[in-house]
Write a protein that holds these residues in place. Structure first.
Motif, PDB file in Angstrom:
ATOM      1  N   LEU A  48       0.822  -1.213   0.000  1.00 25.92           N
ATOM      2  CA  LEU A  48       0.000   0.000   0.000  1.00 25.92           C
ATOM      3  C   LEU A  48       0.855   1.262   0.000  1.00 25.92           C
ATOM      4  CD1 LEU A  48      -3.058   0.874   0.322  1.00 25.92           C
ATOM      5  CD2 LEU A  48      -2.530   1.238   2.721  1.00 25.92           C
ATOM      6  N   PRO A  50       2.655   5.052  -1.643  1.00 24.77           N
ATOM      7  CA  PRO A  50       3.673   5.455  -2.611  1.00 24.77           C
ATOM      8  C   PRO A  50       4.999   4.733  -2.411  1.00 24.77           C
ATOM      9  CG  PRO A  50       3.351   7.175  -0.977  1.00 24.77           C
ATOM     10  CD  PRO A  50       2.289   6.165  -0.737  1.00 24.77           C
ATOM     11  N   ASN A  68       2.194  -3.964  -8.071  1.00 25.76           N
ATOM     12  CA  ASN A  68       1.725  -3.641  -6.716  1.00 25.76           C
ATOM     13  C   ASN A  68       0.240  -3.300  -6.744  1.00 25.76           C
ATOM     14  OD1 ASN A  68       1.353  -0.948  -7.356  1.00 25.76           O
ATOM     15  ND2 ASN A  68       2.519  -0.181  -5.637  1.00 25.76           N
ATOM     16  N   THR A 102      -7.759  -0.571  -4.958  1.00 25.52           N
ATOM     17  CA  THR A 102      -7.981  -2.008  -4.816  1.00 25.52           C
ATOM     18  C   THR A 102      -7.165  -2.596  -3.677  1.00 25.52           C
ATOM     19  OG1 THR A 102      -6.315  -2.336  -6.492  1.00 25.52           O
ATOM     20  CG2 THR A 102      -8.575  -2.392  -7.218  1.00 25.52           C
ATOM     21  N   THR A 167      -0.855  11.280  -8.524  1.00 26.46           N
ATOM     22  CA  THR A 167      -0.896  10.628  -7.203  1.00 26.46           C
ATOM     23  C   THR A 167      -1.003   9.120  -7.370  1.00 26.46           C
ATOM     24  OG1 THR A 167      -2.136  12.492  -6.384  1.00 26.46           O
ATOM     25  CG2 THR A 167      -2.119  10.554  -4.994  1.00 26.46           C
ATOM     26  N   ASN A 170       2.200   7.620  -8.604  1.00 31.58           N
ATOM     27  CA  ASN A 170       3.282   7.760  -7.642  1.00 31.58           C
ATOM     28  C   ASN A 170       3.745   6.437  -7.072  1.00 31.58           C
ATOM     29  OD1 ASN A 170       5.007   9.332  -6.321  1.00 31.58           O
ATOM     30  ND2 ASN A 170       3.500  10.406  -5.085  1.00 31.58           N
ATOM     31  N   SER A 171       2.759   5.571  -6.812  1.00 31.02           N
ATOM     32  CA  SER A 171       3.090   4.348  -6.078  1.00 31.02           C
ATOM     33  C   SER A 171       3.528   3.226  -7.010  1.00 31.02           C
ATOM     34  CB  SER A 171       1.867   3.911  -5.288  1.00 31.02           C
ATOM     35  OG  SER A 171       0.814   3.654  -6.171  1.00 31.02           O
ATOM     36  N   LYS A 172       3.635   3.508  -8.286  1.00 28.11           N
ATOM     37  CA  LYS A 172       3.899   2.409  -9.211  1.00 28.11           C
ATOM     38  C   LYS A 172       5.296   2.550  -9.823  1.00 28.11           C
ATOM     39  CE  LYS A 172      -0.670   2.302  -8.907  1.00 28.11           C
ATOM     40  NZ  LYS A 172      -1.641   1.455  -8.433  1.00 28.11           N
ATOM     41  N   GLY A 418      -3.351   9.835   1.595  1.00 22.70           N
ATOM     42  CA  GLY A 418      -2.293   9.693   2.596  1.00 22.70           C
ATOM     43  C   GLY A 418      -2.863   9.379   3.969  1.00 22.70           C
ATOM     44  N   CYS A 489       4.469  10.540   3.639  1.00 21.30           N
ATOM     45  CA  CYS A 489       5.296   9.433   3.138  1.00 21.30           C
ATOM     46  C   CYS A 489       6.510   9.916   2.360  1.00 21.30           C
ATOM     47  CB  CYS A 489       4.477   8.546   2.210  1.00 21.30           C
ATOM     48  SG  CYS A 489       3.105   7.768   2.987  1.00 21.30           S
ATOM     49  N   GLN A 500       0.423  18.660  -0.886  1.00 24.75           N
ATOM     50  CA  GLN A 500       1.208  17.606  -1.573  1.00 24.75           C
ATOM     51  C   GLN A 500       0.472  17.062  -2.800  1.00 24.75           C
ATOM     52  OE1 GLN A 500       3.010  14.387   0.421  1.00 24.75           O
ATOM     53  NE2 GLN A 500       3.655  15.558   2.183  1.00 24.75           N
ATOM     54  N   VAL A 502      -2.116  15.122  -2.894  1.00 17.90           N
ATOM     55  CA  VAL A 502      -2.497  13.715  -2.798  1.00 17.90           C
ATOM     56  C   VAL A 502      -4.022  13.649  -2.681  1.00 17.90           C
ATOM     57  CG1 VAL A 502      -2.239  11.580  -1.505  1.00 17.90           C
ATOM     58  CG2 VAL A 502      -0.326  13.148  -1.694  1.00 17.90           C
TER      59      VAL A 502
HETATM   60  P1  ADP Z   1      -4.509   1.268  -4.191  1.00 18.60           P
HETATM   61  O1  ADP Z   1      -4.392   0.076  -5.075  1.00 18.60           O
HETATM   62  O2  ADP Z   1      -5.427   1.043  -3.044  1.00 18.60           O
HETATM   63  O3  ADP Z   1      -4.785   2.542  -4.907  1.00 18.60           O
HETATM   64  P2  ADP Z   1      -1.863   2.302  -3.783  1.00 18.60           P
HETATM   65  O4  ADP Z   1      -0.668   1.429  -3.592  1.00 18.60           O
HETATM   66  O5  ADP Z   1      -2.018   3.075  -5.029  1.00 18.60           O
HETATM   67  O6  ADP Z   1      -3.107   1.406  -3.494  1.00 18.60           O
HETATM   68  O7  ADP Z   1      -1.873   3.296  -2.539  1.00 18.60           O
HETATM   69  C1  ADP Z   1      -2.872   4.213  -2.344  1.00 18.60           C
HETATM   70  C2  ADP Z   1      -2.720   4.856  -0.994  1.00 18.60           C
HETATM   71  O8  ADP Z   1      -1.527   5.614  -0.939  1.00 18.60           O
HETATM   72  C3  ADP Z   1      -3.863   5.829  -0.776  1.00 18.60           C
HETATM   73  O9  ADP Z   1      -4.265   5.761   0.560  1.00 18.60           O
HETATM   74  C4  ADP Z   1      -3.218   7.170  -1.081  1.00 18.60           C
HETATM   75  O10 ADP Z   1      -3.851   8.199  -0.395  1.00 18.60           O
HETATM   76  C5  ADP Z   1      -1.804   6.952  -0.600  1.00 18.60           C
HETATM   77  N1  ADP Z   1      -0.830   7.833  -1.268  1.00 18.60           N
HETATM   78  C6  ADP Z   1      -0.560   7.932  -2.578  1.00 18.60           C
HETATM   79  N2  ADP Z   1       0.417   8.851  -2.799  1.00 18.60           N
HETATM   80  C7  ADP Z   1       0.765   9.348  -1.610  1.00 18.60           C
HETATM   81  C8  ADP Z   1       1.716  10.321  -1.162  1.00 18.60           C
HETATM   82  N3  ADP Z   1       2.479  10.978  -2.016  1.00 18.60           N
HETATM   83  N4  ADP Z   1       1.806  10.565   0.148  1.00 18.60           N
HETATM   84  C9  ADP Z   1       1.036   9.898   1.025  1.00 18.60           C
HETATM   85  N5  ADP Z   1       0.128   8.976   0.669  1.00 18.60           N
HETATM   86  C10 ADP Z   1      -0.016   8.688  -0.616  1.00 18.60           C
END
Ligand code: ADP
Length: 536
Positions: A48, A50, A68, A102, A167, A170-172, A418, A489, A500, A502
Motif C-alpha cells: 500500500l 507510494p 503492486n 484495490t 498521485t 506515484n506508487s507504481k 495519505g 510518506c 502535496q 495527494v
Molecule cells: P490502491 O491500489 O489502493 O490505490 P496504492 O498502492 O495506489 O493502493 O496506494 C494508495 C494509498 O496511498 C492511498 O491511501 C493514497 O492516499 C496513498 N498515497 C498515494 N500517494 C501518496 C503520497 N504521495 N503521500 C502519502 N500517501 C499517498
C-alpha cells in the motif's frame, strides 16, 4: 466405509458421507475464516502507498508478473480457500466500479476482521459487531461528504486533474515519469469525454504496448496504432485524406490450388500465363482505384509480384493486419469490411485524415497510425518499455490513472489521501461511539480503530514509526481542525495532503468503506463450514 450384504447375499459398500466431510462450527468456523481472509490482507498490506513494495508472481506456465496493484496480485495468486476468494472478489469489485483503491479496500477489510476477532474473544456476538460496523459506515459517509472538496478542472489547464493522475502513478514503477504519464492520461480522457453529459467511455481508449524503447517513449496517439508498415518500402510514408478499402479476402492473382494440375509445356505458355496473371491483378488494382480508394488494408498477405504491381499502380497497402485491428479500423474509419473482392464499392470505404508511419521515441520501430478517423474519437496510448513485465505493469498503472481521471470527470469531488480521510473519519466515529449505548458501541469503536490501520500501513511502508505517525496526524487534525493532514510518506516539508496534491476521489473512498464493511459482515455471518475433504 463398510462392506454389507443384502438379503440375497450380494455385497454392497456403504460410504459414510460424513467421513468425507470436515465440519467447523460456531466460533471455530468464524476464526478459521477470519484467519484466511486476514492472511490475504496481510500480503497486500506491504504494497500500500507510494512507498509500497511490489510483488512478483509466477503463473503455472512460467509467466512472471511484477506488480503492486491489489486486484492483479490477488487474481494471480490463485487462492483456493473460499473466504480468501471473497477478498479477491472485493478487490475486483472495487477495480470494476472505480478502478483504483484495490489494495486499500482489502487492507481495510483485513483490519476490520482483526478488530472483529478481538471482540469475538471478548464474547460479543458477531451480529452485534456487524451492526456496529454498519452504524460506523453510516457515521462516516456524511463526514466524508463534509470534508470533500470540489476540484475545478476546467481551470489551470487541467492542472488539478493531472495532479490526481500523478498521485496514482506515484506508487507504481512508472513514478519516475509520472508527470508525462499524468498528462497523457488526462489528455486521453478529455479527448474521448462527453463533457456535457459528463460521460467517459473508456473503451474508446486503446491501451497498447510493445516491448522496446524506454518508458519515456510512451505516447498518446489521436487515432489507432497498427504495428505494421506499408507493404513496400518505396510506397509513400504518409497518405492524407485516406479513403480506405478494408479487405478480408486475398488481394492477388488467383493461384492454382495444389489439387489442380496445370501443365505448361513451353516457355511461351509460361510467359502467357504470367502476362494473364499480371493483367488479372492490374485489373483488380484498377477496380479498387476506381472505387476511389487511396489505401488498401488487407487481412491477408500478397506476394512480391503483387506488391510490386501495387507500387507501380500507386496504390499504397498494408498487409497482414489482424482480425481485431481490422474490426477496430472499420468502426473508427466508418468503413465496411469487404470479404469478397466483387463487393468493392465507394460506399464501403473508410476515411482517416492521415495515415502515416511513425516512430516512437528513440526506437527505430515504425508503426502505422490512423489519425482523425471518420466516426470515432478513439485514441491509443502506446506504451513502451524495456521488457514485457515493465510494459504490462505500466499498462496497469495507466489504467488506474485513467479510471481516477474518468471518475473525476463524472464526479469532481475529492477527499485527501495519505490516510487523511481515514483519520478524519476515525476521529468522528470515535467521538460518536461515546454517545452510543449498548454493545454496538464496541463495533463502532472497532471500526474507527480499523480505519487507523491505513495511515499506519502507509507510515510503516515508508519506513516510519506507524503509531507515532498516526498519533501525530490525529493530534494535528484535532488541534488545527484540518482534515487534510495525512502521513508524510514522501518526507516533504508539509503533511497537508492538499499541498502535496495527494487526492482520492470521494466516490472511491466511500466505496472502499462500504464494500470492506459489507464483506466483513458476510464473513461474520458464516458460522458453519462443511468442507469436502476430498476436494482439497
Ligand atoms: P490502491 O491500489 O489502493 O490505490 P496504492 O498502492 O495506489 O493502493 O496506494 C494508495 C494509498 O496511498 C492511498 O491511501 C493514497 O492516499 C496513498 N498515497 C498515494 N500517494 C501518496 C503520497 N504521495 N503521500 C502519502 N500517501 C499517498
Amino acid at each position: 466405509m463398510s462392506l454389507m450384504f443384502d438379503e440375497n447375499g450380494r455385497p454392497f459398500i456403504i460410504i459414510q458421507e460424513q467421513e468425507q466431510k470436515q465440519r467447523l462450527r460456531g466460533i471455530d468456523a468464524l476464526k478459521a475464516n477470519i484467519a484466511a481472509a486476514r492472511a490475504v490482507a496481510r500480503t497486500l498490506r506491504t504494497s500500500l502507498g507510494p512507498k509500497g513494495m511490489d510483488k512478483m508472481l509466477q503463473s503455472p506456465d512460467g509467466d512472471v508478473t511484477v506488480t503492486n496493484d491489489g486486484a492483479t496480485i490477488l487474481k494471480e495468486m490463485e487462492l483456493k480457500h473460499e473466504i480468501a476468494k471473497l477478498m479477491v472478489e472485493l478487490s475486483k469489485a472495487q477495480d470494476d466500479e472505480i478502478g483504483d483503491g484495490t489494495t486499500g479496500v482489502v487492507v481495510l477489510a483485513g483490519a476490520l476482521l482483526e478488530k472483529a476477532e478481538m471482540l469475538l474473544d471478548k464474547g460479543i456476538h458477531p451480529s452485534r459487531i456487524s451492526e456496529g460496523f454498519e452504524r460506523a459506515v453510516d457515521i462516516a459517509m456524511p463526514v466524508l461528504d463534509s470534508i470533500s472538496e470540489q476540484i475545478d478542472f476546467e481551470q489551470n489547464d487541467h492542472e488539478q486533474l493531472r495532479r490526481v493522475a500523478m498521485t496514482t502513478l506515484n506508487s507504481k514503477i512508472v513514478h519516475r515519469i509520472r508527470e508525462e504519464l499524468g498528462k497523457v492520461c488526462v489528455d486521453a480522457i478529455l479527448a474521448v469525454a462527453d463533457m456535457e453529459r459528463r460521460e467517459v467511455n473508456l473503451d474508446l481508449i486503446k491501451l497498447d504496448g510493445k516491448v522496446g524503447g524506454k518508458l519515456e517513449d510512451t505516447a498518446l496517439v489521436h487515432g489507432i496504432v497498427v504495428d505494421k508498415d506499408f507493404s513496400h518500402p518505396q510506397m509513400p510514408k504518409r497518405v492524407d485524406d485516406a479513403k480506405i478499402c478494408i479487405l478480408t479476402c486475398p488481394f492477388e492473382p488467383p493461384k492454382p490450388k495444389t489439387k489442380h494440375k496445370l501443365e505448361i509445356d513451353s516457355v511461351e505458355a509460361y510467359k502467357e500465363m504470367q502476362v494473364a496473371e499480371k493483367a488479372y491483378f492490374t485489373d483488380m488494382v484498377q477496380r479498387v482505384k476506381a472505387s476511389g480508394a487511396t489505401l488498401v488494408i488487407c487481412q491477408w498477405g500478397f506476394d512480391d509480384e503483387a506488391n510490386y504491381l501495387l507500387l507501380k499502380n500507386e496504390l499504397p497497402a498494408i498487409r497482414w493486419v489482424g482480425g481485431v485491428e481490422i474490426e477496430l479500423i472499420a468502426i473508427a474509419t466508418g468503413g465496411r469490411i469487404i470479404p469478397r473482392f466483387e463487393d468493392v464499392s465507394e460506399q464501403k470505404l473508410g476515411y482517416a485524415k492521415t495515415v502515416r508511419e511513425m516512430s516512437f521515441g528513440t526506437t527505430r520501430d515504425r508503426m502505422i497510425v490512423l489519425e482523425e478517423c471518420a466516426s470515432m474519437k478513439a485514441v491509443t496510448i502506446f506504451v513502451r518499455g524495456g521488457n514485457k513485465m515493465v510494459v504490462e505493469e505500466a499498462k496497469r498503472s495507466i489504467h488506474d490513472a485513467l479510471c481516477i481521471v474518468r471518475n473525476l470527470v463524472t464526479d469532481n469531488r475529492i477527499v485527501y489521501g495519505g490516510g487523511a480521510a481515514e483519520v478524519a473519519c476515525s476521529l468522528a466515529i470515535s467521538e460518536a461511539a461515546d454517545q452510543i449505548e449498548g454493545l454496538e458501541q464496541y463495533g463502532v469503536r472497532a471500526f474507527a480503530d480499523a480505519l487507523d490501520s491505513i495511515p499506519m500501513a502507509l507510515a510503516e511502508n515508508s519506513g516510519m514509526q506507524p503509531i507515532e505517525s498516526l498519533s501525530h496526524a490525529k493530534a494535528k487534525q484535532m488541534r488545527e481542525k484540518n482534515p487534510r493532514i495525512g502521513i508524510n510518506c514522501m518526507k516533504y516539508s508539509t503533511d497537508d495532503m492538499k499541498e502535496q496534491y495527494v487526492y482520492e476521489s470521494l466516490r472511491s473512498k466511500k466505496q472502499q468503506l462500504q464494500h470492506a464493511a459489507q464483506v466483513v459482515k458476510m464473513i461474520l455471518k458464516i458460522d458453519d463450514v462443511i468442507e469436502d475433504k476430498n476436494y482439497n
